[in-house]
Design an enzyme around this catalytic site. Structure first.
Site, mmCIF file in Angstrom:
data_model
loop_
_atom_site.group_PDB
_atom_site.id
_atom_site.type_symbol
_atom_site.label_atom_id
_atom_site.label_comp_id
_atom_site.label_asym_id
_atom_site.label_seq_id
_atom_site.Cartn_x
_atom_site.Cartn_y
_atom_site.Cartn_z
ATOM 1 C CE LYS A 33 -2.149 -1.026 3.867
ATOM 2 N NZ LYS A 33 -1.498 -2.317 4.179
ATOM 3 N NE ARG A 40 -5.057 0.000 9.054
ATOM 4 C CZ ARG A 40 -3.820 -0.424 8.901
ATOM 5 N NH1 ARG A 40 -3.507 -1.645 9.224
ATOM 6 N NH2 ARG A 40 -2.903 0.369 8.451
ATOM 7 N NE ARG A 49 7.467 -2.864 6.484
ATOM 8 C CZ ARG A 49 6.144 -2.867 6.529
ATOM 9 N NH1 ARG A 49 5.449 -2.313 5.567
ATOM 10 N NH2 ARG A 49 5.517 -3.439 7.530
ATOM 11 N NE ARG A 54 5.805 -0.822 10.063
ATOM 12 C CZ ARG A 54 4.707 -0.793 9.310
ATOM 13 N NH1 ARG A 54 4.703 -0.102 8.181
ATOM 14 N NH2 ARG A 54 3.624 -1.444 9.663
ATOM 15 N NE ARG A 94 1.383 -5.271 10.927
ATOM 16 C CZ ARG A 94 2.453 -5.128 10.144
ATOM 17 N NH1 ARG A 94 3.553 -5.798 10.390
ATOM 18 N NH2 ARG A 94 2.412 -4.313 9.122
HETATM 19 P P1 AP5 Z 1 4.761 -1.666 1.993
HETATM 20 O O1 AP5 Z 1 4.526 -0.758 0.853
HETATM 21 O O2 AP5 Z 1 5.445 -1.161 3.201
HETATM 22 O O3 AP5 Z 1 3.396 -2.414 2.377
HETATM 23 P P2 AP5 Z 1 2.125 -1.859 3.192
HETATM 24 O O4 AP5 Z 1 0.930 -2.471 2.565
HETATM 25 O O5 AP5 Z 1 2.180 -0.384 3.315
HETATM 26 O O6 AP5 Z 1 2.397 -2.589 4.566
HETATM 27 P P3 AP5 Z 1 2.227 -2.055 6.054
HETATM 28 O O7 AP5 Z 1 2.914 -3.067 6.931
HETATM 29 O O8 AP5 Z 1 2.674 -0.627 6.161
HETATM 30 O O9 AP5 Z 1 0.721 -2.139 6.237
HETATM 31 P P4 AP5 Z 1 -0.045 -2.144 7.574
HETATM 32 O O10 AP5 Z 1 -1.389 -1.867 7.080
HETATM 33 O O11 AP5 Z 1 0.076 -3.323 8.412
HETATM 34 O O12 AP5 Z 1 0.737 -1.055 8.448
HETATM 35 P P5 AP5 Z 1 0.446 0.468 8.756
HETATM 36 O O13 AP5 Z 1 1.725 1.167 8.821
HETATM 37 O O14 AP5 Z 1 -0.596 0.987 7.876
HETATM 38 O O15 AP5 Z 1 5.575 -2.951 1.431
HETATM 39 C C1 AP5 Z 1 5.994 -3.963 2.322
HETATM 40 C C2 AP5 Z 1 7.408 -4.438 1.937
HETATM 41 O O16 AP5 Z 1 7.349 -5.150 0.702
HETATM 42 C C3 AP5 Z 1 8.431 -3.320 1.722
HETATM 43 O O17 AP5 Z 1 9.678 -3.791 2.094
HETATM 44 C C4 AP5 Z 1 8.366 -3.061 0.195
HETATM 45 O O18 AP5 Z 1 9.585 -2.539 -0.313
HETATM 46 C C5 AP5 Z 1 8.080 -4.456 -0.332
HETATM 47 N N1 AP5 Z 1 7.190 -4.514 -1.490
HETATM 48 C C6 AP5 Z 1 6.076 -3.757 -1.718
HETATM 49 N N2 AP5 Z 1 5.466 -4.150 -2.860
HETATM 50 C C7 AP5 Z 1 6.187 -5.205 -3.327
HETATM 51 C C8 AP5 Z 1 6.041 -6.060 -4.470
HETATM 52 N N3 AP5 Z 1 5.020 -5.907 -5.322
HETATM 53 N N4 AP5 Z 1 6.960 -7.056 -4.641
HETATM 54 C C9 AP5 Z 1 7.997 -7.226 -3.769
HETATM 55 N N5 AP5 Z 1 8.194 -6.434 -2.679
HETATM 56 C C10 AP5 Z 1 7.295 -5.444 -2.453
HETATM 57 O O19 AP5 Z 1 -0.164 0.351 10.230
HETATM 58 C C11 AP5 Z 1 0.673 -0.042 11.299
HETATM 59 C C12 AP5 Z 1 -0.136 -0.143 12.575
HETATM 60 O O20 AP5 Z 1 -0.693 1.147 12.892
HETATM 61 C C13 AP5 Z 1 -1.344 -1.074 12.538
HETATM 62 O O21 AP5 Z 1 -0.991 -2.422 12.787
HETATM 63 C C14 AP5 Z 1 -2.211 -0.473 13.649
HETATM 64 O O22 AP5 Z 1 -1.710 -0.818 14.912
HETATM 65 C C15 AP5 Z 1 -1.998 1.022 13.451
HETATM 66 N N6 AP5 Z 1 -2.976 1.588 12.503
HETATM 67 C C16 AP5 Z 1 -2.705 2.157 11.295
HETATM 68 N N7 AP5 Z 1 -3.837 2.551 10.699
HETATM 69 C C17 AP5 Z 1 -4.853 2.217 11.543
HETATM 70 C C18 AP5 Z 1 -6.259 2.329 11.473
HETATM 71 N N8 AP5 Z 1 -6.855 2.876 10.397
HETATM 72 N N9 AP5 Z 1 -6.984 1.873 12.525
HETATM 73 C C19 AP5 Z 1 -6.414 1.341 13.610
HETATM 74 N N10 AP5 Z 1 -5.073 1.172 13.734
HETATM 75 C C20 AP5 Z 1 -4.301 1.612 12.709
HETATM 76 MG MG MG Z 2 2.471 0.942 4.923
#
Ligand code: AP5
Ligand code: MG
Length: 222
Positions: free
Chosen positions: A16, A91, A132, A164, A175
């Site tokens: 994402k 979410r 990552r 992270r 997750r």
């Molecule tokens: P990346 O682009 O980082 O993936 P992502 O989908 O952004 O993954 P996240 O882990 O950030 O998603 P998340 O939803 O769990 O975490 P968030 O920070 O939003 O890519 C991942 C890796 O793969 C990278 O190394 C990248 O280089 C690689 N990659 C990407 N695409 C690729 C491909 N096609 N092929 C190969 N490699 C690839 O949330 C974190 C925490 O915050 C949550 O767990 C929760 O506690 C809290 N939080 C955030 N938002 C909310 C909400 N709305 N409500 C409640 N809690 C929330």
């Molecule tokens: Mg992310």
């Protein structure tokens, strides 16, 4: 100018953030990533950051009521006057209701909202997340699939990259479970509205981008 809202859905690690950064640049809209915003609060050790950390480190969702004000505040900034790209929000059903209420006035006056699903298998995700490396500016790298030009340093802003807390295998598994249970059902709404654009998230980063760009063009969004 009519507002455009794009909501990026996908499991943790589906890409994402990686694709949202490109979309934000292309569409000249801000990327509103609740994960990045919360991590910035953690770094500041603000009261919200301290509470959020307890949930984030365990892979749990931060309570809805803590996020609502936070998102409103972000959308009031001048750079969101033409809309926004949401990454990781909503979410839960409550968050989706809240978001739809907030954007409804814009939709009534010619604005538009679409959702994107980056559809990745749990297997591909588990293989990725250990490698990552993240930057506080929002840039994301991967030791295998997207290494930075200089080891440990962000290509975009020159800051030091970090691992992270929630990328530990046990937390990653939790997750993923939570995503399938709580967030995946939100897609039904967008599917029924005919406003869901799906791309194969297991493909390489540039291939995902090409598919996404192509489908957004066909839908008249780009
Ligand atoms: P990346 O682009 O980082 O993936 P992502 O989908 O952004 O993954 P996240 O882990 O950030 O998603 P998340 O939803 O769990 O975490 P968030 O920070 O939003 O890519 C991942 C890796 O793969 C990278 O190394 C990248 O280089 C690689 N990659 C990407 N695409 C690729 C491909 N096609 N092929 C190969 N490699 C690839 O949330 C974190 C925490 O915050 C949550 O767990 C929760 O506690 C809290 N939080 C955030 N938002 C909310 C909400 N709305 N409500 C409640 N809690 C929330
Ligand atoms: Mg992310």
């Amino acid at each position: 100018m009519a507002k455009t809202f794009l909501i990026i859905f996908g499991a943790p690690g589906s890409g994402k953030g990686t694709q949202a950064i490109r979309l934000a640049e292309k569409m000249k809209l801000p990327m509103v990533s609740t994960g990045d915003l919360l991590r910035a609060e953690l770094d500041k050790q603000s009261p919200l950051g301290k509470i959020a950390k307890k949930y984030m480190d365990k892979g749990k969702l931060v309570p809805d009521e803590l996020l609502a004000e936070f998102v409103i505040h972000r959308l009031k900034k001048a750079d969101a006057r033409n809309g926004a790209i949401f990454d990781g929000f909503p979410r839960t059903g409550e968050q989706q209701e809240f978001m739809l209420r907030r954007i409804r006035p814009a939709l009534r006056t010619g604005g538009r909202a679409f959702a994107v699903l980056i559809d990745s298998s749990d297997r591909a995700i588990k293989a990725r997340l250990g490698g990552r490396r993240a930057c506080s500016c929002g840039a994301v790298y991967n030791l295998k699939t997207k290494p930075p030009k200089r080891a440990g340093i962000c290509d975009l802003c020159g800051k030091k990259l970090y691992i992270r807390e929630d990328d530990k295998p046990k937390v990653t598994a939790d997750r993923l479970k939570l995503y399938h249970k709580q967030s995946e059902p939100l897609l039904d709404y967008w599917r029924e509205e005919g406003k869901l654009i799906e791309v194969n998230g297991d493909a390489a980063i540039d291939e995902v981008w090409l598919e996404l760009e192509g489908k957004l063009r066909v839908a008249g969004i780009l």
